[in-house]
Each structure stands twice: as structure tokens, then as C-alpha cells.
Write a protein that holds these residues in place. Structure first.
Motif, PDB file in Angstrom:
ATOM      1  N   GLY A  98     -23.142  16.703  -6.049  1.00 38.63           N
ATOM      2  CA  GLY A  98     -22.966  17.895  -6.884  1.00 38.63           C
ATOM      3  C   GLY A  98     -21.528  18.358  -6.936  1.00 38.63           C
ATOM      4  O   GLY A  98     -21.157  19.160  -7.779  1.00 38.63           O
ATOM      5  N   ARG A  99     -20.705  17.850  -6.040  1.00 44.61           N
ATOM      6  CA  ARG A  99     -19.300  18.236  -6.011  1.00 44.61           C
ATOM      7  C   ARG A  99     -18.464  17.139  -6.671  1.00 44.61           C
ATOM      8  O   ARG A  99     -18.558  15.968  -6.307  1.00 44.61           O
ATOM      9  N   LEU A 100     -17.670  17.527  -7.644  1.00 40.48           N
ATOM     10  CA  LEU A 100     -16.768  16.614  -8.341  1.00 40.48           C
ATOM     11  C   LEU A 100     -15.357  17.123  -8.128  1.00 40.48           C
ATOM     12  O   LEU A 100     -15.121  18.331  -8.120  1.00 40.48           O
ATOM     13  N   GLN A 101     -14.411  16.210  -7.976  1.00 38.75           N
ATOM     14  CA  GLN A 101     -13.037  16.635  -7.739  1.00 38.75           C
ATOM     15  C   GLN A 101     -12.064  15.642  -8.369  1.00 38.75           C
ATOM     16  O   GLN A 101     -12.191  14.433  -8.162  1.00 38.75           O
ATOM     17  N   LEU A 102     -11.136  16.183  -9.146  1.00 41.86           N
ATOM     18  CA  LEU A 102     -10.052  15.358  -9.671  1.00 41.86           C
ATOM     19  C   LEU A 102      -8.902  15.468  -8.687  1.00 41.86           C
ATOM     20  O   LEU A 102      -8.611  16.557  -8.171  1.00 41.86           O
ATOM     21  N   LYS A 103      -8.260  14.349  -8.412  1.00 40.16           N
ATOM     22  CA  LYS A 103      -7.189  14.329  -7.416  1.00 40.16           C
ATOM     23  C   LYS A 103      -6.098  13.379  -7.877  1.00 40.16           C
ATOM     24  O   LYS A 103      -6.389  12.272  -8.342  1.00 40.16           O
ATOM     25  N   ALA A 104      -4.864  13.784  -7.744  1.00 39.53           N
ATOM     26  CA  ALA A 104      -3.723  12.934  -8.073  1.00 39.53           C
ATOM     27  C   ALA A 104      -3.204  12.324  -6.782  1.00 39.53           C
ATOM     28  O   ALA A 104      -2.760  13.035  -5.884  1.00 39.53           O
ATOM     29  N   GLY A 105      -3.280  11.002  -6.678  1.00 38.63           N
ATOM     30  CA  GLY A 105      -2.739  10.301  -5.522  1.00 38.63           C
ATOM     31  C   GLY A 105      -3.538  10.528  -4.260  1.00 38.63           C
ATOM     32  O   GLY A 105      -4.639  11.073  -4.285  1.00 38.63           O
ATOM     33  N   GLY A 106      -2.965  10.089  -3.153  1.00 36.77           N
ATOM     34  CA  GLY A 106      -3.610  10.221  -1.852  1.00 36.77           C
ATOM     35  C   GLY A 106      -3.978   8.872  -1.283  1.00 36.77           C
ATOM     36  O   GLY A 106      -3.801   7.836  -1.925  1.00 36.77           O
ATOM     37  N   GLY A 107      -4.517   8.893  -0.104  1.00 31.98           N
ATOM     38  CA  GLY A 107      -4.917   7.662   0.567  1.00 31.98           C
ATOM     39  C   GLY A 107      -6.262   7.163   0.074  1.00 31.98           C
ATOM     40  O   GLY A 107      -6.826   7.682  -0.881  1.00 31.98           O
ATOM     41  N   SER A 108      -6.786   6.178   0.783  1.00 34.16           N
ATOM     42  CA  SER A 108      -8.058   5.584   0.363  1.00 34.16           C
ATOM     43  C   SER A 108      -9.250   6.245   1.040  1.00 34.16           C
ATOM     44  O   SER A 108     -10.383   6.036   0.610  1.00 34.16           O
ATOM     45  N   GLY A 109      -9.021   6.992   2.103  1.00 29.56           N
ATOM     46  CA  GLY A 109     -10.120   7.646   2.802  1.00 29.56           C
ATOM     47  C   GLY A 109     -11.169   6.667   3.300  1.00 29.56           C
ATOM     48  O   GLY A 109     -12.334   7.008   3.403  1.00 29.56           O
ATOM     49  N   GLY A 110     -10.769   5.430   3.568  1.00 28.96           N
ATOM     50  CA  GLY A 110     -11.707   4.425   4.042  1.00 28.96           C
ATOM     51  C   GLY A 110     -12.507   3.745   2.936  1.00 28.96           C
ATOM     52  O   GLY A 110     -13.326   2.883   3.208  1.00 28.96           O
ATOM     53  N   HIS A 111     -12.271   4.124   1.683  1.00 26.72           N
ATOM     54  CA  HIS A 111     -12.996   3.527   0.552  1.00 26.72           C
ATOM     55  C   HIS A 111     -12.332   2.201   0.208  1.00 26.72           C
ATOM     56  O   HIS A 111     -11.177   2.158  -0.213  1.00 26.72           O
ATOM     57  N   ASN A 112     -13.057   1.096   0.391  1.00 30.47           N
ATOM     58  CA  ASN A 112     -12.465  -0.226   0.211  1.00 30.47           C
ATOM     59  C   ASN A 112     -12.027  -0.511  -1.218  1.00 30.47           C
ATOM     60  O   ASN A 112     -11.052  -1.230  -1.439  1.00 30.47           O
ATOM     61  N   GLY A 113     -12.729   0.034  -2.199  1.00 26.94           N
ATOM     62  CA  GLY A 113     -12.313  -0.138  -3.593  1.00 26.94           C
ATOM     63  C   GLY A 113     -10.952   0.503  -3.837  1.00 26.94           C
ATOM     64  O   GLY A 113     -10.075  -0.078  -4.475  1.00 26.94           O
ATOM     65  N   LEU A 114     -10.763   1.718  -3.293  1.00 31.83           N
ATOM     66  CA  LEU A 114      -9.471   2.402  -3.445  1.00 31.83           C
ATOM     67  C   LEU A 114      -8.369   1.675  -2.692  1.00 31.83           C
ATOM     68  O   LEU A 114      -7.248   1.554  -3.191  1.00 31.83           O
ATOM     69  N   LYS A 115      -8.677   1.159  -1.496  1.00 34.20           N
ATOM     70  CA  LYS A 115      -7.680   0.384  -0.731  1.00 34.20           C
ATOM     71  C   LYS A 115      -7.185  -0.794  -1.560  1.00 34.20           C
ATOM     72  O   LYS A 115      -5.988  -1.070  -1.615  1.00 34.20           O
ATOM     73  N   SER A 116      -8.117  -1.479  -2.192  1.00 35.25           N
ATOM     74  CA  SER A 116      -7.778  -2.639  -3.007  1.00 35.25           C
ATOM     75  C   SER A 116      -6.897  -2.249  -4.192  1.00 35.25           C
ATOM     76  O   SER A 116      -5.932  -2.941  -4.528  1.00 35.25           O
ATOM     77  N   ILE A 117      -7.197  -1.112  -4.813  1.00 34.79           N
ATOM     78  CA  ILE A 117      -6.410  -0.655  -5.961  1.00 34.79           C
ATOM     79  C   ILE A 117      -5.007  -0.253  -5.530  1.00 34.79           C
ATOM     80  O   ILE A 117      -4.023  -0.611  -6.183  1.00 34.79           O
ATOM     81  N   VAL A 118      -4.898   0.476  -4.438  1.00 36.31           N
ATOM     82  CA  VAL A 118      -3.579   0.857  -3.914  1.00 36.31           C
ATOM     83  C   VAL A 118      -2.750  -0.399  -3.649  1.00 36.31           C
ATOM     84  O   VAL A 118      -1.582  -0.485  -4.035  1.00 36.31           O
ATOM     85  N   SER A 119      -3.367  -1.382  -3.032  1.00 35.67           N
ATOM     86  CA  SER A 119      -2.666  -2.624  -2.719  1.00 35.67           C
ATOM     87  C   SER A 119      -2.217  -3.348  -3.988  1.00 35.67           C
ATOM     88  O   SER A 119      -1.077  -3.809  -4.083  1.00 35.67           O
ATOM     89  N   SER A 120      -3.083  -3.427  -4.972  1.00 34.68           N
ATOM     90  CA  SER A 120      -2.768  -4.160  -6.199  1.00 34.68           C
ATOM     91  C   SER A 120      -1.741  -3.440  -7.071  1.00 34.68           C
ATOM     92  O   SER A 120      -0.863  -4.078  -7.650  1.00 34.68           O
ATOM     93  N   LEU A 121      -1.861  -2.119  -7.155  1.00 36.06           N
ATOM     94  CA  LEU A 121      -0.900  -1.364  -7.966  1.00 36.06           C
ATOM     95  C   LEU A 121       0.418  -1.147  -7.227  1.00 36.06           C
ATOM     96  O   LEU A 121       1.436  -0.851  -7.847  1.00 36.06           O
ATOM     97  N   GLY A 122       0.381  -1.254  -5.911  1.00 34.38           N
ATOM     98  CA  GLY A 122       1.579  -1.001  -5.111  1.00 34.38           C
ATOM     99  C   GLY A 122       1.945   0.469  -5.087  1.00 34.38           C
ATOM    100  O   GLY A 122       3.086   0.829  -4.805  1.00 34.38           O
ATOM    101  N   ALA A 123       0.956   1.334  -5.384  1.00 38.13           N
ATOM    102  CA  ALA A 123       1.204   2.776  -5.421  1.00 38.13           C
ATOM    103  C   ALA A 123      -0.109   3.512  -5.221  1.00 38.13           C
ATOM    104  O   ALA A 123      -1.182   2.989  -5.518  1.00 38.13           O
TER     105      ALA A 123
END
Length: 191
Positions: A98-123
């Protein structure tokens, strides 16, 4: 052009799982943008449409969650889309359903999909639409996370999903039209 990517796992057996909420939101966005995922490239299902007068590249990686960055990185580089014009819609254990949040940047918070994106984009400064799915509680909660994200929503949760996905679509469109700060101010305070 902006890129909107929904995260999930390919295959019929995963389509209703919590981990696939990103795909569900992109599917709803496609309807609003009068678009289809009618191409297969960048190891993803890809389509183009228009939201708020802006051309949008829609992307659903078909690599499985942990390798999502491959698709996002290849698409962003091919179309020369700046990192800050990339929106990733993903499930978020640290927010209740029920909670939605838009966020600019930040770490992956342990989310493997986000880790992969950070690594691939280099940012890390891409935009995230965090869709709360809650998390297991009680004994051995940490050990149950994998099974939890790969499970479906219960009946009560499914009744909320349509409204939550609709709000997510509104947030994504607002981000395209009004930018990050305005969208965060408009939507992040609402539970």
C-alpha cells in the motif's frame, strides 16, 4: 526519450508473484501510453509509446531479476538515455503493501535487480518507483524472504492491487511530466 523499466521474472509461473510487480505496473502503463511490448532486444521485451507528450521506451528484462541490469544498461546506452531519465519500478520489502515511494538514486537495499542495474549503468542516480510488498515477520523471517517474494498476493492484497497499480501509473506519468521533486512531493506523503 525516457526509459521506464519494470522488474520481474519471465515466465508464466512467475507472473502473479510479488517480485513481478514491476512488470504489472509497466503493463498498466502500456495501456495508458497506447503502446505494446512488440520487440525482443537487449534480452528484454521492449516497446515505445508516449506519456505526457514524451517518448518513452518501455522495458521488461527477460534475464531473471538478478541480471536485470544487462537489459537496462544496453537499452540506455543504445538510445543514449541519461541515467537520470531512467525509471525502474520494483518490489520493495522495506515498505508495507500500500506504500509507494518515488526515490532518486540510492543504494540497492539488498535488491539483486537494483544491484545489477547499478553495476551495469555504473551509477546509482536512476529513479526508482518503490512498490511496497511488505516482508515476512516472526521467526526465521530472513530465511523466508526468497519464498515470500516468489509467492502470490493473498485475496485481501489482490483487492488492493488494482488501485495501487493505478497510483503507480499516475506516479510514473507525473515523473515524466513534472519531474522527480514535484512527483515526490505529490505522492510520497500519501500512504
Amino acid at each position: 526519450m525516457k526509459l521506464i523499466c519494470g522488474l520481474g521474472n519471465p515466465g508464466r509461473e512467475y507472473e502473479k508473484h510479488r517480485h513481478n510487480i514491476g512488470f504489472m505496473v509497466v503493463d498498466a502503463l502500456l495501456s495508458r501510453a497506447r503502446a505494446q511490448l512488440n520487440q525482443e532486444k537487449f534480452a528484454a521485451k521492449v516497446g515505445q509509446g508516449t506519456l505526457a507528450g514524451e517518448r518513452i521506451l518501455f522495458l521488461e528484462p527477460q534475464t531473471f531479476m538478478n541480471l536485470s541490469g544487462r537489459s537496462v544498461g544496453e537499452a540506455a546506452r543504445f538510445y543514449k538515455i541519461p541515467v537520470e531519465d531512467v525509471l525502474v519500478v520494483h518490489d520493495e520489502l522495506d515498505l508495507p503493501l500500500g506504500r509507494l515511494q518515488l526515490k532518486a538514486g540510492g543504494g540497492s537495499g539488498g535488491h539483486n535487480g537494483l544491484k545489477s542495474i547499478v553495476s551495469s549503468l555504473g551509477a546509482e542516480n536512476f529513479i526508482r518507483l518503490r512498490f511496497g510488498i511488505g516482508k515476512p515477520e516472526g521467526p526465521n523471517a530472513r530465511e523466508r524472504v526468497s519464498g515470500y517474494v516468489l509467492s502470490g498476493f493473498d485475496d485481501a492484497e489482490r483487492r488492493q492491487l488494482e488501485e495501487l497499480i493505478g497510483r503507480s501509473v499516475d506516479m510514473a506519468e507525473s515523473w515524466v511530466r513534472d519531474g522527480v521533486a514535484t512527483t515526490m512531493n505529490r505522492f510520497n506523503r500519501k500512504a
